[in-house]
Every structure is written in structure tokens, then in C-alpha cells.
Design a protein around this motif. Structure first.
Motif, mmCIF file in Angstrom:
data_model
loop_
_atom_site.group_PDB
_atom_site.id
_atom_site.type_symbol
_atom_site.label_atom_id
_atom_site.label_comp_id
_atom_site.label_asym_id
_atom_site.label_seq_id
_atom_site.Cartn_x
_atom_site.Cartn_y
_atom_site.Cartn_z
ATOM 1 N N PRO A 81 4.700 56.686 13.720
ATOM 2 C CA PRO A 81 4.734 56.084 15.065
ATOM 3 C C PRO A 81 4.375 54.595 14.999
ATOM 4 O O PRO A 81 3.295 54.161 15.411
ATOM 5 C CB PRO A 81 3.688 56.894 15.830
ATOM 6 C CG PRO A 81 2.710 57.331 14.791
ATOM 7 C CD PRO A 81 3.524 57.556 13.540
ATOM 8 N N ILE A 82 5.309 53.800 14.453
ATOM 9 C CA ILE A 82 5.116 52.363 14.280
ATOM 10 C C ILE A 82 6.309 51.629 14.892
ATOM 11 O O ILE A 82 7.453 52.075 14.753
ATOM 12 C CB ILE A 82 5.008 52.000 12.782
ATOM 13 C CG1 ILE A 82 3.758 52.635 12.152
ATOM 14 C CG2 ILE A 82 4.983 50.483 12.585
ATOM 15 C CD1 ILE A 82 3.666 52.427 10.643
ATOM 16 N N ILE A 83 6.059 50.503 15.562
ATOM 17 C CA ILE A 83 7.136 49.659 16.068
ATOM 18 C C ILE A 83 7.583 48.751 14.931
ATOM 19 O O ILE A 83 6.822 47.906 14.460
ATOM 20 C CB ILE A 83 6.676 48.824 17.280
ATOM 21 C CG1 ILE A 83 6.261 49.750 18.433
ATOM 22 C CG2 ILE A 83 7.794 47.878 17.730
ATOM 23 C CD1 ILE A 83 5.662 49.022 19.619
ATOM 24 N N GLU A 84 8.805 48.927 14.465
ATOM 25 C CA GLU A 84 9.288 48.177 13.313
ATOM 26 C C GLU A 84 9.463 46.693 13.645
ATOM 27 O O GLU A 84 10.019 46.342 14.697
ATOM 28 C CB GLU A 84 10.615 48.762 12.821
ATOM 29 C CG GLU A 84 11.141 48.073 11.567
ATOM 30 C CD GLU A 84 12.282 48.826 10.904
ATOM 31 O OE1 GLU A 84 12.760 48.360 9.858
ATOM 32 O OE2 GLU A 84 12.677 49.897 11.420
ATOM 33 N N GLU A 85 9.009 45.840 12.741
ATOM 34 C CA GLU A 85 9.107 44.396 12.929
ATOM 35 C C GLU A 85 9.842 43.736 11.758
ATOM 36 O O GLU A 85 9.483 42.659 11.304
ATOM 37 C CB GLU A 85 7.718 43.773 13.103
ATOM 38 C CG GLU A 85 6.999 44.214 14.369
ATOM 39 C CD GLU A 85 5.667 43.519 14.568
ATOM 40 O OE1 GLU A 85 5.385 42.560 13.814
ATOM 41 O OE2 GLU A 85 4.918 43.940 15.464
ATOM 42 N N LYS A 91 17.760 48.515 10.996
ATOM 43 C CA LYS A 91 16.457 48.672 11.643
ATOM 44 C C LYS A 91 16.436 49.925 12.526
ATOM 45 O O LYS A 91 17.465 50.353 13.050
ATOM 46 C CB LYS A 91 16.185 47.428 12.487
ATOM 47 C CG LYS A 91 14.819 47.358 13.126
ATOM 48 C CD LYS A 91 14.663 46.013 13.840
ATOM 49 C CE LYS A 91 13.308 45.901 14.518
ATOM 50 N NZ LYS A 91 13.154 44.577 15.187
ATOM 51 N N SER A 92 15.263 50.492 12.696
ATOM 52 C CA SER A 92 15.113 51.715 13.486
ATOM 53 C C SER A 92 15.704 51.583 14.882
ATOM 54 O O SER A 92 15.474 50.602 15.582
ATOM 55 C CB SER A 92 13.623 52.071 13.611
ATOM 56 O OG SER A 92 13.428 53.117 14.542
ATOM 57 N N GLU A 93 16.479 52.587 15.275
ATOM 58 C CA GLU A 93 17.030 52.659 16.621
ATOM 59 C C GLU A 93 16.223 53.616 17.497
ATOM 60 O O GLU A 93 16.560 53.821 18.660
ATOM 61 C CB GLU A 93 18.494 53.105 16.566
ATOM 62 C CG GLU A 93 19.401 52.102 15.848
ATOM 63 C CD GLU A 93 20.844 52.551 15.784
ATOM 64 O OE1 GLU A 93 21.154 53.648 16.314
ATOM 65 O OE2 GLU A 93 21.667 51.830 15.195
ATOM 66 N N ASN A 94 15.188 54.181 16.941
ATOM 67 C CA ASN A 94 14.293 55.078 17.676
ATOM 68 C C ASN A 94 13.023 54.292 17.968
ATOM 69 O O ASN A 94 12.114 54.228 17.137
ATOM 70 C CB ASN A 94 14.002 56.329 16.847
ATOM 71 C CG ASN A 94 13.214 57.375 17.627
ATOM 72 O OD1 ASN A 94 12.840 57.156 18.773
ATOM 73 N ND2 ASN A 94 12.961 58.510 16.981
ATOM 74 N N GLN A 95 12.953 53.686 19.127
ATOM 75 C CA GLN A 95 11.872 52.764 19.466
ATOM 76 C C GLN A 95 10.496 53.409 19.283
ATOM 77 O O GLN A 95 10.234 54.506 19.772
ATOM 78 C CB GLN A 95 12.016 52.292 20.916
ATOM 79 C CG GLN A 95 10.967 51.295 21.370
ATOM 80 C CD GLN A 95 11.017 49.971 20.616
ATOM 81 O OE1 GLN A 95 12.032 49.654 20.016
ATOM 82 N NE2 GLN A 95 9.936 49.225 20.637
ATOM 83 N N VAL A 97 9.251 54.383 16.456
ATOM 84 C CA VAL A 97 9.215 55.234 15.266
ATOM 85 C C VAL A 97 9.855 54.462 14.120
ATOM 86 O O VAL A 97 10.904 53.836 14.290
ATOM 87 C CB VAL A 97 9.948 56.576 15.486
ATOM 88 C CG1 VAL A 97 9.842 57.461 14.247
ATOM 89 C CG2 VAL A 97 9.372 57.294 16.707
ATOM 90 N N MET A 98 9.231 54.520 12.943
ATOM 91 C CA MET A 98 9.706 53.731 11.807
ATOM 92 C C MET A 98 9.465 54.461 10.504
ATOM 93 O O MET A 98 8.426 55.111 10.332
ATOM 94 C CB MET A 98 8.971 52.384 11.778
ATOM 95 C CG MET A 98 9.284 51.514 10.569
ATOM 96 S SD MET A 98 8.120 50.132 10.421
ATOM 97 C CE MET A 98 8.750 49.342 8.922
ATOM 98 N N HIS A 99 10.393 54.326 9.582
ATOM 99 C CA HIS A 99 10.168 54.800 8.219
ATOM 100 C C HIS A 99 9.355 53.732 7.492
ATOM 101 O O HIS A 99 9.879 52.960 6.698
ATOM 102 C CB HIS A 99 11.491 55.089 7.500
ATOM 103 C CG HIS A 99 11.932 56.503 7.611
ATOM 104 N ND1 HIS A 99 11.196 57.551 7.083
ATOM 105 C CD2 HIS A 99 13.008 57.059 8.197
ATOM 106 C CE1 HIS A 99 11.818 58.691 7.336
ATOM 107 N NE2 HIS A 99 12.908 58.426 8.018
ATOM 108 N N GLU A 362 4.106 47.375 9.720
ATOM 109 C CA GLU A 362 5.268 47.224 10.597
ATOM 110 C C GLU A 362 6.393 46.388 9.974
ATOM 111 O O GLU A 362 7.533 46.438 10.436
ATOM 112 C CB GLU A 362 4.852 46.603 11.941
ATOM 113 C CG GLU A 362 4.246 45.216 11.850
ATOM 114 C CD GLU A 362 2.742 45.236 11.640
ATOM 115 O OE1 GLU A 362 2.122 44.162 11.753
ATOM 116 O OE2 GLU A 362 2.183 46.322 11.361
ATOM 117 N N LYS A 363 6.080 45.635 8.914
ATOM 118 C CA LYS A 363 7.109 44.858 8.219
ATOM 119 C C LYS A 363 7.477 45.472 6.864
ATOM 120 O O LYS A 363 8.077 44.806 6.019
ATOM 121 C CB LYS A 363 6.636 43.417 8.034
ATOM 122 C CG LYS A 363 6.488 42.662 9.347
ATOM 123 C CD LYS A 363 6.076 41.205 9.109
ATOM 124 C CE LYS A 363 5.961 40.462 10.439
ATOM 125 N NZ LYS A 363 5.572 39.048 10.237
#
Length: 388
Positions: A81-85, A91-95, A97-99, A362-363
Motif C-alpha cells: 500500500p504505497i503511492i508510487e513516485e 507505473k502502477s495504475e492501481n492508485q 498500491v505499488m510493487h 516510493e521510488k
């Protein structure tokens, strides 16, 4: 069989493309439904049989043309549950959520291994079992696969994690304790409410709980063998309702990381003992609840020796570099309770590509050049173990 890295290079774009697809569509622990569907689609194309287990996990099987032992390879696949930066194209299209831990790459490398192994299955002696595992981040997935019978008959288990402590083209396969076990402990103090102007008529819990917190590190220093590191952290301190009310309840949430059973037990008993003693000193009650999250991960010496030779075949001489132990935890350790195993750290550091961040950032980015090495190492280890 020809050089395994060369074989992995031939399907490198396939592995990278699949990894990017998963990265674009990350899913949280135990909700990896699209991820599961995509992996099943690819396994169907490869003609590799599988079964659904747990909530979203898969166990696939590649049986060789000759009888022999069974080796298990594992790749986790949940996101965070991270906002990708990052500014990557996929880049993640699921706001939200991030790998951010590389599990997309882990699953892709295992799928690449499935592709290569399925093409050479007639040459294999024995069986390769592939665990596409959900829920590593909440330590639930390995247990589900084990409960479904995934480890029955398995003779050895192998997995890996991408890490930036090593540059791309290097790996760490070291025997002994490699990752810490994790326990959560919830300490609750109960006193008697009262008016803030007359604390002598009540039984406060905030002051005793504060004393307990400052006392905790004494357990590490005085009760645990210093040769076996342990970390105790208070992540949450919750007490009271308002300024002029003596707090009847105060609760602490504690995270503890340890390696050996002896140090873990010493710390747990120390926490219980100190909580009870402080509660008695202040005439209040205490309760300690233990919640095991993950056990410590121990790389078996025999399996490490085989995997190290596999690494020489894939990476070349001098590319297996021992890193320090990690205080982080991994549910891969639960498989090792059922069969000997090894867990490798696969380098992905590349400053020119900004692949420098540790997991859960996030990066977070990886150098995708590392994927061919991981794919090849999975396959090489399986072949080397089964051929012994």
C-alpha cells in the motif's frame, strides 16, 4: 544442456514484459486475483499443470522424463500500500498500491524458469514444483501453500529476493541465519480512572507504561546473548482519554526481530517479566499477548553449497558476495521447516538507472538486467539439485 544464462537471455524480453504487466497492475496481499489469472494464462500456454491453493496462490508441477527427487522453487507476487513516485512507463495504475518490493519481478523470474524447464523436462530426473505465492508481506502465503500439501515429498527448496546491496550481476548465497524472525507483542496495562488533580486516588497507567518502555532496551542489553542480535521497537503507545482524566488503560504495540530460538525466548520472557514487575510496583494489572509473524530464516549449508556452484555457472567466479544478515523477515522460512533450503539475495543496483532504493520505498526501481540472472539461477539450481 547449454549455458543457462544464454537460455535466459533468449527469453529475457518475455520475462521483462510479464514483470511490467504485473507492475502496472499491482495487487495487495491475498487479493492477487488478476496476477493469478495472468500466471495461469501463461502456464496454460506452456502446458505446465497447476492447481489453485490458498486464496490466490498456485502450485505448478514440471515432471521430468526420469524418476528422481523433488525440488521446490518459490516466487512471491503481492504488492504494497504505497503511492508510487517513479516516472517509469509502466507505473502502477492501481492508485495507492505499488510493487515496491520486487515481487512482480520474483513472479516473472519464476515464470521464466517454468518456461525454460518445461522445454527441457524430458532431460530432468525428478520433479520441479513451482510456488507462485500470495501474501508474503503479511506472512500468510507460505503457510497456505504448506497447508495445501505443497511441501509434501519436497527434498529441497530455493527462492530469492532482489536487493540493492549488490550491483546487477552479483548474488549473495550464504549459509546460516540470513533473515530475522518477527514477533508482535501487545502489552496492556490496566489501572483505575480518576481525576487528574488527585492521582493518588487513582491508578495511572501512562507513567508505568513509560517506565516499561525505557526499561525495554535493558532486556536486550542484559538478558540476551550479545552474539545473537535482537531488535525491540515500540511502534505504538496508546493511553488515556483526555488531559484531566487519569488513564485507566495504556497499550503498547511492540515489534521484535530475532535470529536464534534462545534469544527470542529470552526476550519474550524478559518482556513478560518486566511488564508484570512494573505493574506490581504501581499496583496495576498487566497483560502480554504474543503474535508470531514469521520465524527466522536459516540457509542450510548443503543446499547453499549446491546453489553456490549453480551461481558460478550462471554469474561466473567471484560474483557470490556475502552480505550482512538482514533484520527484516520473510515467510520463506516456513518452507525450510519441511525441507532443507536456501534463499539468495539477487543484486539489482545500477545508479545510472536510479535502481538504488531499498524495498518499500516510493521510488523503488530495479535494474531489469537482473531478471535474466534470477531466471537462470532458478533453473540451474533445480537441474543441479536433481542431478545429484
Amino acid at each position: 544442456m547449454s549455458n543457462m544464462l544464454e537460455k535466459a537471455k533468449q527469453i529475457e524480453e518475455y520475462v521483462i514484459s510479464f514483470r511490467r504487466d504485473l507492475h502496472r497492475h499491482p495487487e495487495l496481499s491475498n487479493k492477487e486475483f488478476r496476477t493469478q489469472e495472468r500466471i495461469m494464462e501463461e502456464l496454460d500456454k506452456l502446458g505446465v499443470p497447476y492447481e489453485k491453493v490458498g486464496t490466490t496462490s498456485l502450485i505448478a508441477n514440471i515432471k521430468g522424463g526420469k524418476p528422481g527427487k523433488t525440488v521446490a522453487l518459490r516466487g512471491d507476487m503481492d504488492a504494497l500500500p504505497i503511492i508510487e513516485e517513479t516516472e517509469i512507463d509502466f507505473k502502477s495504475e492501481n492508485q495507492g498500491v505499488m510493487h515496491g518490493c520486487g515481487h512482480d519481478a520474483h513472479a516473472a523470474m519464476l515464470l521464466g524458469a517454468a518456461k525454460l524447464l518445461s522445454e527441457m523436462k524430458d532431460e530432468l530426473a525428478g520433479e520441479v514444483r513451482l510456488f507462485f505465492q500470495e501474501g508474503e508481506e503479511n506472512f500468510s502465503g507460505a503457510k497456505m501453500i504448506i497447508e495445501a500439501g505443497g511441501m509434501e515429498g519436497v527434498d529441497a527448496c530455493f527462492g530469492m529476493h532482489l536487493m540493492p546491496g549488490l550491483e546487477t550481476g552479483y548474488v549473495d548465497i550464504t549459509p546460516g541465519y540470513r533473515m530475522a524472525g518477527c514477533d508482535n507483542m501487545y502489552v496492556r496495562f490496566e489501572g483505575v480512572s480518576g481525576h487528574g488533580s488527585a492521582p493518588h486516588l487513582a491508578k495511572d497507567t501512562i507513567h508505568p507504561a513509560s517506565t516499561f518502555v525505557t526499561d525495554l532496551q535493558g532486556i536486550v542489553a542484559k538478558n540476551v546473548d550479545a552474539r545473537h542480535p535482537i531488535v525491540i521497537s515500540v511502534g505504538k503507545f496508546d493511553g488515556g482519554t483526555r488531559a484531566n482524566v487519569v488513564a485507566k488503560y495504556t497499550q503498547l504495540d511492540i515489534s521484535m526481530r530475532s535470529f536464534t530460538p534462545e534469544s527470542r525466548e529470552a526476550a519474550i520472557e524478559g518482556i513478560k517479566r518486566h511488564a508484570k514487575a512494573i505493574a506490581e510496583a504501581y499496583e496495576i494489572k498487566s497483560e502480554v499477548i504474543l503474535e508470531e509473524s514469521a520465524i527466522s530464516l536459516y540457509n542450510d549449508e548443503e543446499i547453499v553449497e549446491i546453489a553456490s556452484q549453480s551461481a558460478i555457472e550462471v554469474f561466473g567466479e567471484g560474483k557470490n558476495i556475502a552480505l550482512d544478515k538482514f533484520m527484516g523477515s520473510e515467510d520463506m522460512a516456513y518452507y525450510f521447516e519441511h525441507a532443507k533450503g536456501a534463499y539468495a539475495m539477487l543484486g539489482y543496483r545500477n545508479e545510472s538507472k536510479e535502481a538504488i532504493y531499498y524495498p518499500h520505498h516510493e521510488k523503488y526501481k530495479i535494474d531489469e538486467d537482473a531478471l535474466k540472472y534470477g531466471t537462470a539461477l532458478h533453473v540451474q539450481f533445480a537441474i543441479d539439485f536433481l542431478s545429484r
